[in-house]
Write an enzyme that holds these catalytic residues in place. Structure first.
Site, short mmCIF file in Angstrom:
data_model
loop_
_atom_site.label_atom_id
_atom_site.label_comp_id
_atom_site.label_asym_id
_atom_site.label_seq_id
_atom_site.Cartn_x
_atom_site.Cartn_y
_atom_site.Cartn_z
N ALA A 1 43.27 57.32 -14.89
CA ALA A 1 42.59 56.64 -16.00
C ALA A 1 42.97 57.29 -17.32
O ALA A 1 43.38 58.45 -17.36
CB ALA A 1 41.08 56.69 -15.81
N ASP A 2 42.80 56.53 -18.39
CA ASP A 2 42.95 57.08 -19.73
C ASP A 2 42.01 56.34 -20.67
O ASP A 2 41.85 55.12 -20.57
CB ASP A 2 44.38 56.96 -20.25
CG ASP A 2 44.59 57.83 -21.47
OD1 ASP A 2 44.80 59.05 -21.28
OD2 ASP A 2 44.51 57.31 -22.59
#
Length: 215
Positions: A86-87
């Site tokens: 994720a970011d």
């Protein structure tokens, strides 16, 4: 598919978290998911010229997944694992705010966010043992109160902002600044749980298996 025993009995596929963020690890654990390995990716996170916040979040989540997969394939016990990356990107309009590393950077971010609505885009990428990549970007709108000088200076002195997108951590002291949130709170923290769990379940990962012994 690589399987391992679990406390509830039976077997489950192995799981990799492609992030060194303690917040994302805590969120996975909140959902009853304990990763078998944590493989953070060391990437150049500079936005491309003209790149939109949504596209930036999606790209980094995918690149983190691909980098971690390259490491996992070299380890027999992880070669057929599920992987989550994720970011999180904070933006005002099309302006992408940095992950603040120095106090002046954090101060600039917080002054920009004060008294206005901003958007948080969190990209997630789930890789399956079959090699499929499932991607999604979750958008959340957050409105901050007008920050007084004392509030700003006290928050900067706390150091909580360091390394955080947009210069704040909603799960910490900065939660006091939030007037309104529309979307996913966990996405702003770093990992949208509902969407992540839905993708894993859709690809056959037994998310709720660990819930059987939950207290």
């Amino acid at each position: 598919m690589s399987l391992k025993p679990n406390p509830a009995g039976g077997w489950r596929p192995r799981l990799i978290l492609a992030s060194g963020s303690p917040r994302r690890l805590a969120l996975l654990q909140q959902a009853g998911l304990e990763p078998d390995a944590v493989l953070p990716a060391d990437l150049d996170e500079t936005p491309r010229r003209g790149e939109k916040p949504r596209d930036y979040a999606r790209r980094l989540a995918r690149e983190k997944a691909e980098a971690a997969l390259a490491v996992a394939r070299g380890r027999e016990e992880l070669a057929e694992a599920f992987l989550v990356s994720a970011d999180t990107v904070v933006s005002v309009g099309r302006r992408i705010l940095p992950k603040a590393e120095v106090v002046d950077e954090a101060a600039q971010c917080l002054r920009l966010l004060s008294g206005r609505v901003h958007r948080v885009h969190t990209g997630i990428c789930v890789a399956t043992p079959a090699g499929k990549l499932r991607e999604r970007v979750v958008e959340t709108r957050v409105r901050f109160k007008n920050l007084s000088r004392d509030e700003l200076e006290s928050y900067l002195a706390s150091g909580e902002w360091r390394g955080k997108a947009g210069g704040y951590a909603i799960q910490g002291l900065a939660g006091c600044f939030v007037v309104k949130l529309v979307g996913s709170y966990t996405a702003v923290v770093g990992l949208p749980l509902q969407e992540t769990v839905a993708i894993l379940e859709g690809e056959g990962y037994p998310v709720r298996l660990s819930w059987l012994n939950a207290v």
